[in-house]
Motif scaffolding. Sequence first.
Motif, PDB file in Angstrom:
ATOM      1  N   TYR A 111      63.266 -71.218  70.063  1.00 48.75           N
ATOM      2  CA  TYR A 111      64.600 -71.056  69.985  1.00 48.75           C
ATOM      3  C   TYR A 111      65.324 -71.827  70.404  1.00 48.75           C
ATOM      4  O   TYR A 111      66.379 -72.262  69.784  1.00 48.75           O
ATOM      5  N   THR A 147      60.909 -65.256  61.634  1.00 46.89           N
ATOM      6  CA  THR A 147      62.436 -65.706  61.209  1.00 46.89           C
ATOM      7  C   THR A 147      62.788 -67.025  61.818  1.00 46.89           C
ATOM      8  O   THR A 147      63.524 -67.785  61.013  1.00 46.89           O
ATOM      9  N   THR A 151      63.917 -70.663  59.740  1.00 45.74           N
ATOM     10  CA  THR A 151      65.152 -71.205  60.139  1.00 45.74           C
ATOM     11  C   THR A 151      64.909 -72.468  60.455  1.00 45.74           C
ATOM     12  O   THR A 151      65.711 -73.497  59.945  1.00 45.74           O
ATOM     13  N   PHE A 166      60.568 -65.955  55.524  1.00 46.44           N
ATOM     14  CA  PHE A 166      61.361 -64.799  55.551  1.00 46.44           C
ATOM     15  C   PHE A 166      61.163 -63.705  54.850  1.00 46.44           C
ATOM     16  O   PHE A 166      61.469 -62.509  55.443  1.00 46.44           O
ATOM     17  N   ASP A 184      70.069 -59.639  60.981  1.00 43.87           N
ATOM     18  CA  ASP A 184      69.953 -60.994  61.153  1.00 43.87           C
ATOM     19  C   ASP A 184      69.067 -61.475  60.017  1.00 43.87           C
ATOM     20  O   ASP A 184      69.174 -62.825  59.492  1.00 43.87           O
ATOM     21  N   GLU A 187      71.212 -62.159  57.059  1.00 48.22           N
ATOM     22  CA  GLU A 187      71.856 -63.430  57.514  1.00 48.22           C
ATOM     23  C   GLU A 187      71.022 -64.484  57.028  1.00 48.22           C
ATOM     24  O   GLU A 187      71.215 -65.698  56.334  1.00 48.22           O
ATOM     25  N   SER A 188      69.601 -64.606  57.486  1.00 45.90           N
ATOM     26  CA  SER A 188      68.754 -65.533  57.288  1.00 45.90           C
ATOM     27  C   SER A 188      68.599 -66.017  55.833  1.00 45.90           C
ATOM     28  O   SER A 188      68.422 -67.005  55.383  1.00 45.90           O
ATOM     29  N   ARG A 189      68.394 -64.819  54.958  1.00 47.65           N
ATOM     30  CA  ARG A 189      68.170 -64.956  53.597  1.00 47.65           C
ATOM     31  C   ARG A 189      69.314 -65.588  53.036  1.00 47.65           C
ATOM     32  O   ARG A 189      69.421 -65.983  52.015  1.00 47.65           O
ATOM     33  N   LEU A 191      71.396 -67.814  54.420  1.00 49.19           N
ATOM     34  CA  LEU A 191      71.179 -69.157  54.728  1.00 49.19           C
ATOM     35  C   LEU A 191      70.100 -69.822  53.669  1.00 49.19           C
ATOM     36  O   LEU A 191      70.303 -70.852  53.264  1.00 49.19           O
ATOM     37  N   ARG A 226      77.618 -70.229  59.511  1.00 51.48           N
ATOM     38  CA  ARG A 226      76.826 -70.297  58.221  1.00 51.48           C
ATOM     39  C   ARG A 226      77.555 -70.089  57.151  1.00 51.48           C
ATOM     40  O   ARG A 226      77.678 -70.640  56.073  1.00 51.48           O
TER      41      ARG A 226
END
Length: 895
Positions: A111, A147, A151, A166, A184, A187-189, A191, A226
């Motif tokens: 990370y 995840t 990213t 994802f 989260d 949110e990632s989807r 993005l 984002r």
Amino acid sequence: MVFAAPGEALTRAEEVLGADPSPLHASVAHQVIGIWQRDFGDTRRALAHLRRARDLAARAESAEREADVLATLGVALVHAGRTRAGLEAFERGVARGSGHTRARVLYRRAYVWWVLGRHGEALEDVRRAIPVLRQVDDVIWTARALTLRATVHLAQGAVERADADFTAAEALWDTTGQEHDKADAVESRGLAAFRSGDVPAALRLLDEAAERYAKLGTPTFMLTIRRCEVLMAAGLATEALAEADAAVAALDGIGGQSTRKAELLLVAARAARLAGEPQTSLARAAVAVRLFAGQRRTWYETHARLVLLEARVATGRGSGRLVADAAAVAERLAAFGAPAAPEASLLAGRIALDLGWRADAERHLAVAARSRHGGPPLARMTGWAAQALRARAAGSARGVLEACRRGLDVLDDHRMTLGASELRARATAQGAELAALAQRASLVSGGPRRLLGWSERWRATVLSAPPTRPPADPVLLTAMTAFRELAARAEEARSDGGRPAPALEREQRRLEREIRSRTLHMRGEAPDDGDRFDVRRLLRRLGDDVRLVELAVLDGRVQVLLCGQGRVRRFEAGLLADAEAEAEHVQAGLRRLAHPGAEARLPLVEAAGARLQHLLLGPAAAHLGSGPVVVVPPGRLHRVPWALLPALRERVLSVSPSASSWLRARDTSPPPGGRQVLVRGPGLATGGAEITELVQRYGAPPGPGTAAARGGATGDGDRLGVGDGGAPASAAGPVPGGGPTVLEEDAARVPRVLRELDGAALAHIAAHGTFRADSPLFSSLRMADGPLIVHDFERLDRSPYRIILPCCDTARFASVGADELLGLVTALLPLGTAGVVACTAPVNDAAAVPLMLALHKGLDAGLSLAEALRDARASLPGDAVHQATGWAFTAFGAA
């Protein structure tokens, strides 16, 4: 628990510390408090608690506990900008831990590598961690690792790999109670949707994630970053700048993470540049570069340097040093595998071209042009822009036009995925350079016809297809009803001599944001090629009598394209900036003439009209013939009262956003039945006097509330026309014998008005109106139950064939994107309306009444709106108030 229920975890940790725990348990409690402070509070406090947790773990002689705390401490140190110390903590953590614990440490170091922009190291650590986490069936940490890997893939442009990770992570999250991590994942989807080019889906998912975070009380700084990226891609750079700056202020207020502040400043710098604020962009980017350098985040620092260079160029600082700097940035971005690398090469090539360095320009532009064949839409457009510049440098007009055509086709496909008309309009700004290149090339090589074709290729494109009809979204419908009720209460408070309560105004703004947000989530229909503009077809439809005057702007000067009698001729007129300034002077004069006693200003306004004619038509004014004229102005000239120009004053005159729009209006057939709708909103200074007489003329008995004109007060915004919607009415409706539908008093409520307007042949709407320059789709007409907004009209299956809006400023627009207009009239034209009469300036209410009655008399005689308006102007008294009132009204379309 600190992620699933952070507030509860903090309370439990403090309870543990208050109960004289063992060093092992105290270490856990301090670590939890440190995580909470790191993510939600003060970074300095976080570091103090995490160091205490590390020392207690050592006292407990638990190597696994110490390794875990060192990983958390490493993340906090990096976020505080102390990168070297953070990485050293990870080295010790990896050495102290084993098996399962080491896998968790590796995940957290991955990370940090991602935060630092070191994607290769991030993928390597995740590759080592995931098999161990899966082997011990650690669902939560496996999902986190997947995840993170997704990213990183997105940062490298590997969208398909990211989607796979994802999807796998989301399946795991569904088996857990980790609400923060689930948010989260959403949110990632979002993005991922953005990276694949689906802006509406990205906005919807990010808004859903924000709602989930809000329930947890979680700060959303990463989400803001984002969301700002998506807003910029949608053409909403000003909003992105405001959101980023607000987040920086909030982060500073809590002593938050230095890494997040740097990222927010980078986003703010990009947004400021796109919003046309290069000095602001320079300031934000310079601070971001300094922070990233101190944090040893080379990937981010390089991106910030790109924005800094773009801002310097925007302020007019072209130099050989900038070419070298942009080339160096491009090389570093390419080495990182960053999708932004072509932008840097394009920048280097553009600066080199301006300096006359042909060989250098060709080298850099050739690199940038490679991106035209793949990747997301905006990256491909960057490639086609580079290819167009290469062709221009080589002297190939044909190559320029081909590259521009291909690039604008990419943008068209992208725009058609956007359901909201606002997003479609704003997205056109991304093709402005391509359109300008094509127009210059066509002027040089193809003559007036080719210039007309390219002018149409990029004019009023948002009107080329109807906006996606808003879905039957119960949340959206509820929000619109609540907004209308609140707005009505606020208006009532103002009319009583006071002002709405602050709480009422805050709630109204919140509802506006919710309505707009849900509208922006709409996805467009599949791309449709439709009918391409055909100059020959236009000339056939114009015939020998009608002239169409299309105004194009090249390098700041107005080019007049005069179409008719089977040919297109070009004339050069004045500077656009001078015409805009003169138009504002005319607007000020018309405002004063709306009030009795300003007769002395009439000659001044007429003289300004003559100057406007010289600037806008130039020598073309002497070649208009004697027949009807259609004017197609650029968006920045939407405030011009065209009937004031001497050459157009006595003519049948109409205005259209584009020649294509005019052709479409000519081909629109009126609905069967000829149904007419007359609407009178509340509180008009004259009582909507023309409605009373029109009711009698058309044979309908007056409904409740109909009254004779009461005086002749002047209004600077009293009158406005269009329907909004309302509840079922208590009175009015179609009358026996085929008379019009009359909606007034309690009958003039938004749902009822919308229902009657749908598919009508003619609608005349007299109502107070408000133009919202800050949010044009909330421009409104005041009905009995509150405002009828532009968003309401977009719900119509078919807007009325003809609409008459007799009140002030109904033809006001906001100019957005490259050459687009947002407002009431432009919302109606793609929905089936073929003609609108509306007002470009404040008017005298009493003087508008005889003009409206004369207009309807002409329509009764079978005239078009433009013909009837010409005759209505001629019938008015010759005093200044009536003359100014006639000039202020314009016929749009072709009905």
